[in-house]
Design a protein around this motif. Structure first.
Motif, PDB file in Angstrom:
ATOM      1  N   THR A 131      43.308  23.845  36.491  1.00  0.00           N
ATOM      2  CA  THR A 131      41.919  23.414  36.565  1.00  0.00           C
ATOM      3  C   THR A 131      41.490  22.634  35.330  1.00  0.00           C
ATOM      4  N   LYS A 251      48.580  38.909  41.300  1.00  0.00           N
ATOM      5  CA  LYS A 251      48.653  39.066  42.750  1.00  0.00           C
ATOM      6  C   LYS A 251      47.894  37.947  43.438  1.00  0.00           C
ATOM      7  N   ILE A 255      40.985  36.089  50.551  1.00  0.00           N
ATOM      8  CA  ILE A 255      39.582  36.334  50.248  1.00  0.00           C
ATOM      9  C   ILE A 255      38.920  36.865  51.515  1.00  0.00           C
TER      10      ILE A 255
ATOM     11  N   ASP B 123      32.383  24.510  33.511  1.00  0.00           N
ATOM     12  CA  ASP B 123      31.713  23.244  33.780  1.00  0.00           C
ATOM     13  C   ASP B 123      32.197  22.182  32.799  1.00  0.00           C
ATOM     14  N   ARG B 127      34.871  24.098  30.416  1.00  0.00           N
ATOM     15  CA  ARG B 127      36.274  23.959  30.817  1.00  0.00           C
ATOM     16  C   ARG B 127      37.121  23.431  29.668  1.00  0.00           C
ATOM     17  N   LEU B 141      44.242  31.712  29.086  1.00  0.00           N
ATOM     18  CA  LEU B 141      42.962  31.355  29.679  1.00  0.00           C
ATOM     19  C   LEU B 141      43.133  31.225  31.190  1.00  0.00           C
ATOM     20  N   ALA B 142      42.188  31.810  31.903  1.00  0.00           N
ATOM     21  CA  ALA B 142      42.148  31.595  33.357  1.00  0.00           C
ATOM     22  C   ALA B 142      40.876  30.823  33.662  1.00  0.00           C
ATOM     23  N   SER B 143      40.979  29.852  34.557  1.00  0.00           N
ATOM     24  CA  SER B 143      39.834  28.975  34.811  1.00  0.00           C
ATOM     25  C   SER B 143      39.204  29.224  36.159  1.00  0.00           C
ATOM     26  N   ASP B 144      37.942  28.882  36.264  1.00  0.00           N
ATOM     27  CA  ASP B 144      37.241  28.892  37.544  1.00  0.00           C
ATOM     28  C   ASP B 144      37.309  30.253  38.226  1.00  0.00           C
ATOM     29  N   ASN B 146      35.678  33.771  39.789  1.00  0.00           N
ATOM     30  CA  ASN B 146      34.449  34.219  40.446  1.00  0.00           C
ATOM     31  C   ASN B 146      34.416  35.727  40.720  1.00  0.00           C
ATOM     32  N   TYR B 175      39.860  36.864  38.870  1.00  0.00           N
ATOM     33  CA  TYR B 175      40.105  36.376  40.238  1.00  0.00           C
ATOM     34  C   TYR B 175      39.687  34.919  40.356  1.00  0.00           C
ATOM     35  N   ARG B 176      40.633  34.133  40.805  1.00  0.00           N
ATOM     36  CA  ARG B 176      40.331  32.714  40.980  1.00  0.00           C
ATOM     37  C   ARG B 176      40.541  32.314  42.440  1.00  0.00           C
ATOM     38  N   PRO B 177      39.517  31.764  43.083  1.00  0.00           N
ATOM     39  CA  PRO B 177      39.744  31.267  44.447  1.00  0.00           C
ATOM     40  C   PRO B 177      40.676  30.059  44.370  1.00  0.00           C
ATOM     41  N   PHE B 179      42.980  26.626  45.733  1.00  0.00           N
ATOM     42  CA  PHE B 179      42.551  25.330  46.257  1.00  0.00           C
ATOM     43  C   PHE B 179      42.259  25.354  47.748  1.00  0.00           C
ATOM     44  N   THR B 185      43.666  34.390  43.665  1.00  0.00           N
ATOM     45  CA  THR B 185      44.784  34.627  42.762  1.00  0.00           C
ATOM     46  C   THR B 185      44.250  35.436  41.587  1.00  0.00           C
ATOM     47  N   PRO B 210      29.860  28.390  37.692  1.00  0.00           N
ATOM     48  CA  PRO B 210      28.397  28.503  37.686  1.00  0.00           C
ATOM     49  C   PRO B 210      27.871  28.898  39.062  1.00  0.00           C
ATOM     50  N   VAL B 212      27.752  31.872  40.436  1.00  0.00           N
ATOM     51  CA  VAL B 212      28.403  32.995  41.109  1.00  0.00           C
ATOM     52  C   VAL B 212      27.744  34.327  40.753  1.00  0.00           C
TER      53      VAL B 212
END
Lengths: 292, 393, 625
Positions: A131, A251, A255, B123, B127, B141-144, B146, B175-177, B179, B185, B210, B212
């Motif tokens: 990202t 993991k 969703i 953002d 980011r 670092l984990a990005s994005d 929610n 937790y990252r949603p 693509f 994930t 942002p 969430v």
């Protein structure tokens, strides 16, 4: 000798367009069946580098970390940017790297490119998960000034400075275009809305000329290609790949979804009871909005 | 790991034009909830630390305390007035490793090295800032993100644990949603406990999408402390000069609203009157107003003001315009052409008002109110007022 | 300000030929094209001819580009048969007109403009580069200012800084904006125009060879008159391309205004004709509806999987049914043998049918829908195709040939372009760009062109070919309508005198006699009914709706509308609601409203609108053309 050296870092990514992409029954991407292509943001980065070629006759180098097939992405990016040097950092050890470990490889690679880099471009992000950290992390490791969301730039070759416009979009605020000036070298993460502008006939003619040169070069891309494994690159194996990655994917799960499809409930607009129902559903929808 | 090396949750605030970016308070809210349950669970007393950089932002510190910060580390300097990656990264890096600050926060001497956790906004500022700060702090670092949880995690990992089972305590599950939007994930930032590559990775950090998380109810009585941080500015970090900042879009901002009301060519019978009705509905829902593409081509001649306000590309939702995903989407007089649907299909809840039950929008909505907008909208507005929505911007 | 010798506006085949010719003459020229790449806005029927006229010299495409043209240009098929069909329902009567096609002709190739113009552009750009010129696409010219003092023109565009040139070649097509800006001519009237609509149909190469009994790379042109025209003056065509068919209809604009029918309905009438049905049919995978009860992501996954398989099947099948392509696949090592390709093809098919319930049906596949206006040179050619230092060529000058089934435009434009280039080259050499030295010289050169003669006069030898070809048609069908004409044509001597007399009278006065509903509709229907063979169709083609056709087209949408309705209540505009090929207009409260983003810039509505091309790179992007 060119007066401006420009590098681009790119990525081979799954082609998510319908007709190219395949998913597994569990919803995950079927990587084996999915075609790969130069990532859309990498494409924009290559365009940004080509702008430097046309305007300042820059010398372009491209680097990517990936499996051997990633050389196809290098070829595609060369076709767009008329690059004279292609770097592929490819080693089993690099596999599974998170962004910090990837940045370590890219930083080392960029330092091995011919000439001292004045500008490095990267895409805004990759479409398959990353990202947008790799760019700024590579920049920080290189010690280059990082400029994000760049939508336009000009170079003052004599004074070795760049002026750039950055698009700042923030939640709840109007977009801002920020004009900045910085000495070279810089690392630019290019905004998805970037579009190079060539507004004189002679620039357009140069554009056409280099585009043609790029096409010929890309047909013979192998002669511009250098492949580096971990030794050839000279990075410490402890700082790349999985060993060098602070983060892991623990993991992957589905969703949970409220509803699969929309099945409209038809209400009669002239029935007050129906209106009441519609409004209370709307209220519900707005109340359920926050993950507490 | 020696206990005390890594403590507290540092949340990096974002400010634009002297005002907080909403994600800042959203992060503080989630930080508050997480740290409270963390302290209960582990019987500890770690803190939520808001890190604020800028110039002449004195009022904001108090707001941050009211919104859940135990401490506000405020680095004030004219050179920090506008975000610039270089200097911001350096200052945040300094703050995150500052033992004196940690001493005030922990109210005791400790072996503090770095924060335990760190949050940034996902953002345009956060980011990139999170990326460079985490190189500076040499951690992951984990990005994005929610969704967040803190747990003790038992893990066997080839590299991290050399294949042995190890329990990682107080681990932040991020937790990252992905693509596709179908999958979550979970990302962990873990120390290498494998002897050959042993290394500690802290803070565990992430950037947060942002919109969430919910800020906490502000509490004027909440106690907190402001730590004024004297910034050491190195001229080398001021290479970037901001020459000019220009606001380019002021009118339309779908992201700021949780509801969007859109209209299409269905307004045709009485365009001006219908737009007025739609404005009223949007106001009652605190919604932004969108249009379908044909509207932007000015198909009707209406008064200049309305035309310039609504019949513009900036408001178009669809393939040629914006893709949005509000909590509530209300489509008025929109037939539901493919191009339009592509722009709104990710909305959480969709209501359509349309006299024609055969129009394709019916397959794209959750509630289809059959009727003419002239008749339906006033009733909706009345009912909304009756049910007294309390909706935040 | 940057300065160049010549600007060519418009990158169609005429503009490109002008650039190539100027480079051949070692002159500097830049070509400016509005489309995002050359060819993306060009449409043709189309057949490209090379002629050997008895009436004088024409400049042919191969003269401009050299031998490499026939060796390397992406030509579809060399047309060796030319057949005219009269239709009425399921009856068809065919006349072999190959002799008319061969008349004064070196060759005629079926072509697709997108590919062909891209090739022309490569050739022309390479030459032009040597003299400091070249091609610039994505630029729309908005204004031309003549500098009286310097005797030069300043060209302004939407995209670039303005620049100065000594001369301009306007090759911007039938809806020439340059003609409007410079006030060189009025907009063409409906009576001077034809509207052409075309669909490109996909069929594998070998299937075409077999179905039309053609040798490799040979092609056939089928022309249609009769009931397929739905009572309009004009006709339809089916041309074989390499692995596509061009199916189209061309009708006189006046007759469309008299009897408005949607242009796509006119193409559909062609597609529904039983003979054409059989021409276009193919093996087509037909998707089953995906179960809506499945989770959304599962539906999506299945849809993607099917799309991918069908795409692979189509690509592989295209190769399998093409000698060149299947050999290439084997040579590349991707497949061991042709049999292996077949096996793979069958296995994909099986996967589609077994796993995803796709069925294979007889139907047809449309690849692209397009439309354009065609100027009838008899009625609208510019008498002096220049204005100051601007020379007009091809469609922009209203120069197209319409003689019965003979419709030619590309070759005419190329001939004009060479004449314009030669005239400008001469002016550069003498540094004299005055009207007398440049414009008048070009104008008289064009006047000498055999094509101009074809726009002015009846060619008795060409006419004889028709009479010979139609000798089997019973005289009574024709004589009821054309008895006097027929008598005059009965012997060579009388015919010769009659035509001389007719040519003195001029085309304009004779046209109503010949270009009538009788000629194009009634007589063919009668012939078909009396003499025609019955052709039956084996399936009913699934014809896409106009919405589906538009959805398939590629657009680079422009937020600035390029058309403004000037008279929203006029009769003409109300007819436009029907006559716009992509249904861009609707009638609301007695006002005609422009409401759709699917404009393909054909210019059908330009008569009563403020009509411009889209800005650079915007608008329609054709894939075939």
């Amino acid at each position: 000798m060119s007066e401006l050296n420009v590098a681009v870092i790119i990525k081979l990514e799954p082609d998510f367009s319908e007709g190219s992409v395949s998913y597994n029954p569990d919803g995950t991407l079927n990587r084996a069946e999915t075609k790969n292509t130069l990532g859309p943001h990498s494409t924009i980065a290559a365009h940004a580098a080509f702008y430097a070629k046309v305007m300042y006759n820059a010398r372009i180098s491209i680097g990517t970390m990936g499996p051997p097939i990633a050389e196809s992405a290098l070829q595609m990016a060369q076709r767009l940017s008329d690059a004279e040097e292609l770097h592929l950092y490819s080693d089993r050890i690099f596999a599974g790297a998170d962004t910090l470990a990837t940045a370590e490889v890219l930083k080392t690679g960029i330092e091995k490119m011919q000439g001292k880099m004045d500008i490095v471009f990267s895409g805004h992000r990759a479409s398959d998960g990353e990202t947008g950290q790799t760019g700024p992390q590579t920049a920080w490791k290189l010690g280059f000034t990082f400029l994000g969301n760049v939508i336009d730039y000009k170079i003052d070759i004599q004074n070795r400075t760049i002026t750039a416009k950055r698009l700042v979009r923030l939640q709840g605020f109007s977009d801002v275009v920020e004009e900045i000036e910085a000495p070279l070298p810089v690392f630019i993460s290019i905004d998805p809305s970037y579009k190079p502008l060539f507004n004189t006939i002679s620039q357009r003619l140069a554009f056409g000329k280099f585009q043609k040169e790029a096409k010929i070069r890309a047909e013979n891309y192998k002669q511009y290609l250098k492949v580096f494994n971990v030794q050839q690159l000279g990075v410490d194996p402890k700082y790349v790949g999985l060993p060098g990655s602070p983060t892991i994917v623990y993991k992957v799960e589905r969703i949970p979804r409220g509803k699969a499809t929309r099945q409209a409930e038809v209400l009669d607009g002239s029935n007050p009871e129906h209106i009441r129902k519609a409004v209370s559903k709307m209220k519900e929808a707005l109340a359920a909005m926050v993950i507490k | 790991m020696t206990e005390g090396n890594y403590q507290h949750l540092y949340v990096i605030m974002e400010v634009e034009d002297g005002k907080l970016v909403p994600v800042s308070l959203e992060m503080l809210g989630e930080a508050r909830r997480l740290v409270d349950s963390f302290n209960r669970k582990y019987n500890l007393d770690e803190k939520v630390v808001a890190v604020l950089l800028g110039y002449e932002l004195n009022d904001i510190s108090q707001t941050l305390i009211e919104h859940g910060a135990d401490f506000v580390v405020y680095a004030e300097h004219p050179e920090l007035m506008v975000y610039r990656n270089n200097i911001y990264t350096k200052v945040i890096g300094q703050i995150a490793q500052d033992k004196n600050i940690a001493k005030i926060i922990s109210s005791e001497d400790s072996n503090f090295k770095k924060p335990r956790y760190m949050f940034f906004g996902a953002d345009n500022i956060g980011r990139h800032l999170s990326s460079t700060v985490l190189v500076e702090l040499e951690s992951g670092l984990a990005s994005d993100i929610n969704k967040l949880e803190i747990n003790d995690i038992k893990l066997t990992h080839q590299h991290k644990t050399d294949g042995k089972e190890v329990t990682y305590e107080k681990t932040l599950e991020m937790y990252r949603p992905d693509f596709s939007g179908f999958l979550w994930t979970t990302i962990l930032c873990l120390d290498n406990k494998n002897h050959s590559i042993e290394r500690e990775y802290h803070p565990q950090s992430c950037s947060i999408i942002p919109g969430v998380f919910e800020p906490i109810e502000p509490d004027k009585k909440r106690k907190g402390q402001v730590i004024e941080y004297t910034t050491k500015i190195d001229q080398n970090d001021l290479k970037v000069k901001v020459l000019n900042r220009q606001v380019i879009k002021s009118e339309v901002d779908f992201d700021r609203y949780r509801a969007v009301v859109s209209f299409g060519r269905g307004i045709k019978d009485a365009p001006e009157e219908n737009i007025r009705l739609i404005e009223e509905l949007a106001k009652s829902l605190n919604a932004e107003i969108g249009v379908s593409l044909p509207i932007s081509k000015k198909p009707f001649s209406i008064n200049q003001n309305l035309s310039a306000k609504y019949m513009i590309l900036e408001r178009v939702i669809g393939t040629s315009g914006r893709k949005i995903s509000p909590m509530l989407y209300v489509a008025i007089g929109i037939s539901g052409a493919m191009q339009h649907v592509a722009g709104m299909k990710d909305s959480e809840f969709v209501v359509a008002v349309n006299p024609d039950e055969n129009s394709p929008i019916k397959d794209e909505c959750d509630i289809f109110i059959k009727g003419r907008m002239e008749d339906v909208i006033p009733k909706l507005v009345e009912e909304i007022k009756k049910q007294s929505f309390v909706i935040q911007a | 300000m940057e300065k160049y010798d010549v600007a060519i506006i418009g990158g169609g085949s005429a503009g490109l030929a002008a650039l190539k010719q100027l480079s051949n003459l070692r002159k500097q020229a830049i070509l400016v094209e509005a489309g995002n790449k050359i060819g993306s806005k060009n449409v043709s029927g189309g057949i490209l001819y090379s002629k050997k006229s008895k009436k004088g010299h024409v400049h042919n495409v191969e003269d401009v580009y050299g031998d490499v043209f026939l060796r390397e240009a992406p030509l579809e098929r060399k047309i060796t048969k030319y057949i005219l069909h009269s239709t009425s329902k399921d009856k068809v009567y065919s006349i072999d007109l190959t002799a008319a096609h061969d008349y004064e002709s070196n060759f005629g190739y079926s072509v697709l403009m997108n590919k062909l113009n891209a090739w022309f552009a490569d050739q022309a750009a390479e030459s032009a580069q040597k003299f400091g010129g070249g091609i610039i696409s994505g630029v729309h010219v908005s204004e031309i200012k003549f500098d009286e003092q310097r005797n030069t023109s300043i060209v302004k565009t939407d995209e670039l800084e303005e620049f100065e040139v000594k001369a301009i070649i306007a090759a911007d097509g039938v809806n020439s904006e340059i003609a409007q800006i410079s006030d060189a001519r009025k907009k063409f009237l409906p009576s001077q125009l034809y509207q052409g609509v075309k669909v490109v149909v996909k069929i594998p190469e070998d299937v075409i060879n077999e179905r039309f009994s053609l040798k490799s790379r040979e092609g056939v042109a089928h022309l249609f008159a009769g009931d397929v025209s739905l009572n309009h003056i004009g006709g339809g065509f089916v041309y074989t391309n390499l692995d596509t068919l061009s199916v189209g209809a061309v009708y006189h604009f006046d007759s469309l205004l008299e009897n408005p029918v949607e242009p796509y309905t006119l193409v559909d009438a062609m597609l529904k004709n039983p003979m054409i049905c059989e021409f276009i049919k193919d093996d087509v995978p037909s998707r089953r509806k995906i179960d809506k009860n499945l989770p959304q992501e599962e539906q999506l996954r299945i849809r993607f999987a099917i799309t991918k398989l069908i795409k692979s099947w189509n690509e592989l099948r295209e190769s399998y049914f093409s000698k060149g392509k299947r050999d290439e696949r084997v040579k590349s090592g991707k497949y061991q043998s042709v049999e292996e390709i077949k096996e793979k093809l069958d296995s994909i098919r099986e996967q589609l049918t077994q796993k995803y319930g796709v069925i294979f049906v007889t139907d047809y596949v449309e690849a692209e829908y397009s439309a354009k206006l065609i100027p009838d040179g008899k009625r609208c050619r510019m008498s002096k195709p220049y204005h100051r230092n601007i020379l007009f060529v091809g469609d922009a000058a209203g120069r197209g040939i319409f003689v019965g089934p003979r419709i030619e435009g590309i070759n005419v434009g190329i001939d004009d372009a060479v004449r314009a280039a030669n005239s400008i080259s001469r002016a550069i050499d003498k540094n004299n760009f005055s009207s007398d030295y440049l414009g008048e010289y070009y104008s008289s050169s064009v006047e000498e062109s055999p094509y101009t003669k074809d726009m002015k006069q009846i060619d008795k030898d060409y006419l004889k070919i028709f009479l010979d070809a139609s000798k089997d048609v019973p005289k009574d069908i024709i004589s009821a309508r054309y008895s006097t004409v027929l008598k005059l044509m009965s012997s060579d001597t009388i015919r010769s005198v009659a035509i001389k007399f007719a040519n003195i009278l001029g085309y304009e006065r004779l046209l109503p006699m010949v270009e009538s509903e009788d000629t194009y509709v009634k007589v063919p229907i009668e012939i078909a009914e009396r003499l025609g063979k019955t052709v039956s169709k084996t399936y009913e083609p699934t014809i896409p709706s106009i919405a589906e056709r538009i959805a398939k087209l590629k657009f680079n949408d422009d937020s600035n509308p390029h058309i403004k309705v000037l008279k929203p209540q006029s009769e003409f505009m109300k007819k436009l609601v029907t006559l716009c090929p992509t249904k861009c207009y609707s009638l609301e409260n007695d006002n005609v409203i422009l409401q759709h983003e699917g404009c393909i810039e054909c210019g059908t509505c330009s008569q009563e609108t403020d009509w411009k091309h889209t800005r650079g790179e915007k608008g329609i992007v054709y894939q075939y053309g």
